[in-house]
Design an enzyme around this catalytic site. Structure first.
Site, PDB file in Angstrom:
ATOM      1  N   LYS A 130      -4.572  -1.452   7.663  1.00 10.77           N
ATOM      2  CA  LYS A 130      -5.984  -1.780   7.395  1.00 10.77           C
ATOM      3  C   LYS A 130      -6.360  -3.149   7.966  1.00 10.77           C
ATOM      4  CE  LYS A 130      -5.658   1.829   6.190  1.00 10.77           C
ATOM      5  NZ  LYS A 130      -4.595   2.796   5.886  1.00 10.77           N
ATOM      6  N   ALA A 155      21.405   1.471  -3.520  1.00 14.42           N
ATOM      7  CA  ALA A 155      22.009   2.100  -4.686  1.00 14.42           C
ATOM      8  C   ALA A 155      22.244   3.586  -4.458  1.00 14.42           C
ATOM      9  CB  ALA A 155      21.098   1.914  -5.897  1.00 14.42           C
ATOM     10  N   GLY A 188      -0.694  15.111  15.528  1.00 14.05           N
ATOM     11  CA  GLY A 188      -0.956  15.208  14.092  1.00 14.05           C
ATOM     12  C   GLY A 188      -2.429  14.973  13.817  1.00 14.05           C
ATOM     13  N   GLY A 235      -3.485  14.295  10.284  1.00 19.22           N
ATOM     14  CA  GLY A 235      -3.616  13.829   8.901  1.00 19.22           C
ATOM     15  C   GLY A 235      -4.235  12.432   8.859  1.00 19.22           C
ATOM     16  N   ALA A 236      -4.146  11.811   7.681  1.00 15.96           N
ATOM     17  CA  ALA A 236      -4.799  10.518   7.471  1.00 15.96           C
ATOM     18  C   ALA A 236      -4.311   9.460   8.469  1.00 15.96           C
ATOM     19  CB  ALA A 236      -4.544  10.041   6.042  1.00 15.96           C
ATOM     20  N   GLY A 264       3.798  13.305   9.842  1.00 17.98           N
ATOM     21  CA  GLY A 264       4.094  13.302   8.408  1.00 17.98           C
ATOM     22  C   GLY A 264       5.354  12.554   8.030  1.00 17.98           C
ATOM     23  N   ASP A 271       6.184   8.160  -3.333  1.00 21.07           N
ATOM     24  CA  ASP A 271       6.358   9.068  -2.191  1.00 21.07           C
ATOM     25  C   ASP A 271       7.573   9.979  -2.338  1.00 21.07           C
ATOM     26  OD1 ASP A 271       4.205   7.793  -1.108  1.00 21.07           O
ATOM     27  OD2 ASP A 271       5.193   7.187   0.756  1.00 21.07           O
ATOM     28  N   HIS A 282     -32.761   0.033  -4.259  1.00 18.75           N
ATOM     29  CA  HIS A 282     -33.274   0.495  -2.964  1.00 18.75           C
ATOM     30  C   HIS A 282     -33.449  -0.699  -2.041  1.00 18.75           C
ATOM     31  CE1 HIS A 282     -35.493   2.794  -0.034  1.00 18.75           C
ATOM     32  NE2 HIS A 282     -36.421   1.848  -0.031  1.00 18.75           N
TER      33      HIS A 282
HETATM   34  C1  LIG Z   1       0.752   3.831   8.258  1.00 18.21           C
HETATM   35  C2  LIG Z   1       0.538   4.082   6.797  1.00 18.21           C
HETATM   36  C3  LIG Z   1      -0.663   3.735   6.213  1.00 18.21           C
HETATM   37  C4  LIG Z   1      -0.880   3.963   4.861  1.00 18.21           C
HETATM   38  N1  LIG Z   1      -2.090   3.630   4.322  1.00 18.21           N
HETATM   39  C5  LIG Z   1      -2.319   3.860   3.010  1.00 18.21           C
HETATM   40  C6  LIG Z   1      -3.560   3.499   2.424  1.00 18.21           C
HETATM   41  O1  LIG Z   1      -4.462   2.970   3.083  1.00 18.21           O
HETATM   42  N2  LIG Z   1      -3.735   3.740   1.115  1.00 18.21           N
HETATM   43  C7  LIG Z   1      -2.774   4.347   0.347  1.00 18.21           C
HETATM   44  O2  LIG Z   1      -2.992   4.572  -0.846  1.00 18.21           O
HETATM   45  N3  LIG Z   1      -1.573   4.685   0.881  1.00 18.21           N
HETATM   46  C8  LIG Z   1      -1.326   4.456   2.184  1.00 18.21           C
HETATM   47  N4  LIG Z   1      -0.113   4.774   2.720  1.00 18.21           N
HETATM   48  C9  LIG Z   1       0.916   5.377   1.841  1.00 18.21           C
HETATM   49  C10 LIG Z   1       1.569   4.309   0.948  1.00 18.21           C
HETATM   50  O3  LIG Z   1       2.014   3.248   1.747  1.00 18.21           O
HETATM   51  C11 LIG Z   1       2.699   4.923   0.156  1.00 18.21           C
HETATM   52  O4  LIG Z   1       2.224   6.050  -0.560  1.00 18.21           O
HETATM   53  C12 LIG Z   1       3.307   3.950  -0.861  1.00 18.21           C
HETATM   54  O5  LIG Z   1       3.585   2.716  -0.260  1.00 18.21           O
HETATM   55  C13 LIG Z   1       4.558   4.547  -1.483  1.00 18.21           C
HETATM   56  O6  LIG Z   1       5.102   3.655  -2.419  1.00 18.21           O
HETATM   57  P1  LIG Z   1       6.537   3.943  -3.028  1.00 18.21           P
HETATM   58  O7  LIG Z   1       6.754   2.920  -4.083  1.00 18.21           O
HETATM   59  O8  LIG Z   1       6.663   5.371  -3.380  1.00 18.21           O
HETATM   60  O9  LIG Z   1       7.549   3.718  -1.826  1.00 18.21           O
HETATM   61  P2  LIG Z   1       7.916   2.373  -1.001  1.00 18.21           P
HETATM   62  O10 LIG Z   1       6.845   1.355  -1.073  1.00 18.21           O
HETATM   63  O11 LIG Z   1       8.345   2.845   0.333  1.00 18.21           O
HETATM   64  O12 LIG Z   1       9.148   1.798  -1.802  1.00 18.21           O
HETATM   65  C14 LIG Z   1      10.412   2.376  -1.745  1.00 18.21           C
HETATM   66  C15 LIG Z   1      11.436   1.244  -1.684  1.00 18.21           C
HETATM   67  O13 LIG Z   1      12.701   1.783  -1.992  1.00 18.21           O
HETATM   68  C16 LIG Z   1      13.673   1.115  -1.207  1.00 18.21           C
HETATM   69  N5  LIG Z   1      14.852   2.002  -1.173  1.00 18.21           N
HETATM   70  C17 LIG Z   1      14.961   3.222  -0.590  1.00 18.21           C
HETATM   71  N6  LIG Z   1      16.159   3.765  -0.851  1.00 18.21           N
HETATM   72  C18 LIG Z   1      16.821   2.878  -1.637  1.00 18.21           C
HETATM   73  C19 LIG Z   1      18.102   2.873  -2.259  1.00 18.21           C
HETATM   74  N7  LIG Z   1      18.958   3.892  -2.129  1.00 18.21           N
HETATM   75  N8  LIG Z   1      18.465   1.780  -2.976  1.00 18.21           N
HETATM   76  C20 LIG Z   1      17.614   0.721  -3.110  1.00 18.21           C
HETATM   77  N9  LIG Z   1      16.384   0.675  -2.553  1.00 18.21           N
HETATM   78  C21 LIG Z   1      15.999   1.747  -1.840  1.00 18.21           C
HETATM   79  C22 LIG Z   1      12.991   0.905   0.131  1.00 18.21           C
HETATM   80  O14 LIG Z   1      13.567  -0.165   0.839  1.00 18.21           O
HETATM   81  C23 LIG Z   1      11.542   0.617  -0.310  1.00 18.21           C
HETATM   82  O15 LIG Z   1      11.284  -0.759  -0.390  1.00 18.21           O
HETATM   83  C24 LIG Z   1       0.140   4.546   4.062  1.00 18.21           C
HETATM   84  C25 LIG Z   1       1.371   4.888   4.646  1.00 18.21           C
HETATM   85  C26 LIG Z   1       1.574   4.665   5.998  1.00 18.21           C
HETATM   86  C27 LIG Z   1       2.891   5.031   6.610  1.00 18.21           C
END
Ligand SMILES: Cc1cc2nc3c(=O)[nH]c(=O)nc-3n(C[C@H](O)[C@H](O)[C@H](O)COP(=O)(O)OP(=O)(O)OC[C@H]3O[C@@H](n4cnc5c(N)ncnc54)[C@H](O)[C@@H]3O)c2cc1C
Length: 473
Positions: A51, A114, A180, A182-183, A271, A311, A455
């Site tokens: 963004k 982990a 693709g 998607g968003a 994706g 995610d 308005h």
């Molecule tokens: C280009 C792009 C643009 C986006 N724009 C938007 C947006 O505008 N608005 C929106 O709502 N969403 C957006 N998203 C989606 C959004 O970023 C994700 O949905 C969100 O960040 C997911 O959060 P999370 O906590 O599930 O995962 P993450 O933030 O990915 O956190 C997971 C963490 O787990 C850690 N990890 C993984 N495996 C292990 C392990 N075995 N041991 C220890 N640590 C581990 C990783 O290092 C990571 O830091 C976007 C995604 C992308 C790719």
């Protein structure tokens, strides 16, 4: 006695929200984060960098239309290095803030990867090479997602940019093919087009944004085409190969015809998939199907004391839902630990509610969708009424020169309660929040119509479909 009540794997949006909630409920919490940098996807390689880049592109795009408004800007240009430097500064600031939150002392924060050893123990491979075992009553998988590898012949050999590369490459190619629809794909298509690149989007489904209503997707595709972005839907990728002059060629079929597009760079946006690598879920007794976890509405996996959020859990890969799921998982973990479920599992646990589901896409025009889509209501055979209003007949959008798109309001046929809405148009990302508030309080179309709207504003556009729906009820 276990070492912790709640161990969170992953310190991104879902993990931090869950840990923070669990700590405030008095649980003994640890967060394990393995990434090279602390911050999670949204801050480091997702929402915030994308963004920030789009903000620069939007200003360039607006300036390129300045003449329409009688404004003379002289020669127009941009410095991609400056654009990226600004993004780097902001990402660093957001990441530092997140690191401080994780290191605040409210819970133990460990840096390492982990994986499960047994259902109540994980082993953390620490940054310094040592290993540490943590036992816990409950766990949260919040390990996020990774780019999904779809086999396209020749793609790897020819080379491409995935979202990480787009966000880190301080270069704007003259031409781009986006794979693709998607968003992420449409946001990147808008980004490059707004900075002057020739952009082609190749989408497999019959419309862009396959989860959205067809009229919403059509409005975006039409706006893209008017800007000179080529959009191909209902396609099958055949192969990718190098072409003359350092270009890359994408061959695909569309309705039986073979087509070819050449561009300087290919953007791969097909994706993402759950990040489960190295977790050794089998040792915790959790099975996966085609790389996905089964997660119930309580955010529990098949093993009751192991939750998942964000995610890695799905079904909507967006930040506010990751946070909502993480917080709910933490509250449910606390209930399990405090024995609130003794005797009657699992009904004592809270279930996630997506009634207020909200999606935003930062393309141009922007898109906002809240609650049910029309196609979902149709699939559920719900009795509803829909009313739309176009931005090209609305005072404020006309004076802004932003006349593409429309708003659509969906309400129950029987009660008039608003069930959902979509916006394609200027500031859709902000406009849609009015409807989320209406949905939250189960407002009717009549109530929305009766709320004063200043308005001329973009927001008052909602009163027209609301009036139409209220009139017929
Ligand atoms: C280009 C792009 C643009 C986006 N724009 C938007 C947006 O505008 N608005 C929106 O709502 N969403 C957006 N998203 C989606 C959004 O970023 C994700 O949905 C969100 O960040 C997911 O959060 P999370 O906590 O599930 O995962 P993450 O933030 O990915 O956190 C997971 C963490 O787990 C850690 N990890 C993984 N495996 C292990 C392990 N075995 N041991 C220890 N640590 C581990 C990783 O290092 C990571 O830091 C976007 C995604 C992308 C790719």
């Amino acid at each position: 006695m276990k070492d912790f009540d709640f161990v969170v794997l992953g310190g991104g949006s879902a993990g931090y929200a869950a840990a923070s909630t669990a700590a405030s409920l008095g649980l003994r919490v640890a967060v394990v984060e393995g990434g090279e940098q602390v911050g999670g996807l949204c801050i480091l390689r997702g929402c915030m960098p994308s963004k920030t880049l789009l903000e620069s592109a939007n200003r360039h795009f607006a300036a390129s239309r300045a003449g329409e408004f009688g404004v003379l800007v002289g020669s127009l240009g941009f410095s991609v290095e400056e654009i990226h430097a600004r993004k780097e500064r902001l990402v660093e600031e957001f990441a530092q803030y997140r690191a401080k939150q994780l290191e605040s002392g409210r819970f133990e924060f460990l840096r390492g990867w982990a994986g499960f050893v047994d259902p109540h123990t994980v082993e953390v491979r620490m940054e310094d090479g040592s290993a540490r075992r943590l036992s816990a009553e409950t766990f949260l998988l919040a390990t996020g997602s990774r780019v999904k590898q779809v086999a396209v012949p020749g793609l790897a050999e020819t080379g491409y940019w995935d979202s990480d590369a787009v966000l880190s490459q301080a270069r704007v190619p003259q031409s781009v093919v986006v794979l693709g629809g998607g968003a992420t794909a449409v946001e990147f298509a808008h980004y490059y087009a707004a900075l002057g690149a020739q952009v082609t989007v190749i989408q497999r489904s019959e419309q862009l944004l396959k989860e959205m209503d067809a009229d919403v997707a059509r409005a975006l595709a039409e706006a893209f085409r008017k800007r000179g972005i080529h959009v191909y839907c209902s396609t099958e990728l055949v192969r990718v190969e190098p072409a003359e002059g350092g270009l890359k060629r994408v061959l695909f079929t569309q309705k039986g015809a073979t087509r070819t597009v050449e561009a300087e760079e290919i953007v791969y946006a097909l994706g993402r998939e759950p990040q489960l690598e190295g977790l050794h879920l089998e040792k915790a007794g959790i099975e996966t199907t085609r790389g996905c976890l089964a997660v119930g509405p309580t955010q529990q996996t098949a093993v009751a004391h192991i939750f998942a959020a964000g995610d890695v859990a799905g079904p909507h890969e967006i930040v506010h839902i990751a946070i909502q799921q993480g917080e709910l998982a933490a509250r449910n973990a606390a209930r399990l630990i405090q024995g609130a479920c003794a005797g009657e599992p699992p009904r004592c646990l809270e279930e996630i509610d997506y009634r207020l589901r909200l999606f935003v896409i930062f393309s141009h025009p922007e898109i906002g969708v809240a609650g049910f889509t029309e196609s979902e209501l149709q699939a559920a055979e719900a009795s509803y009424r829909a009313a739309t209003y176009p931005f090209d007949d609305h005072g404020k959008s006309m004076l802004m020169g932003e006349t593409e798109g429309f708003v659509k309001l969906l309400a129950s046929e029987e009660t008039g309660e608003i069930l959902g809405a979509s916006v394609v148009g200027p500031h859709a990302s902000e406009l849609i929040h009015e409807i989320v508030v209406a949905l939250r309080f189960r407002a009717t179309a009549r109530q929305l119509m009766e709320i004063p709207h200043y308005h001329p504003t973009l927001s008052e556009i909602w009163t027209y479909p609301a009036e139409e729906l209220a009139g017929g009820m």
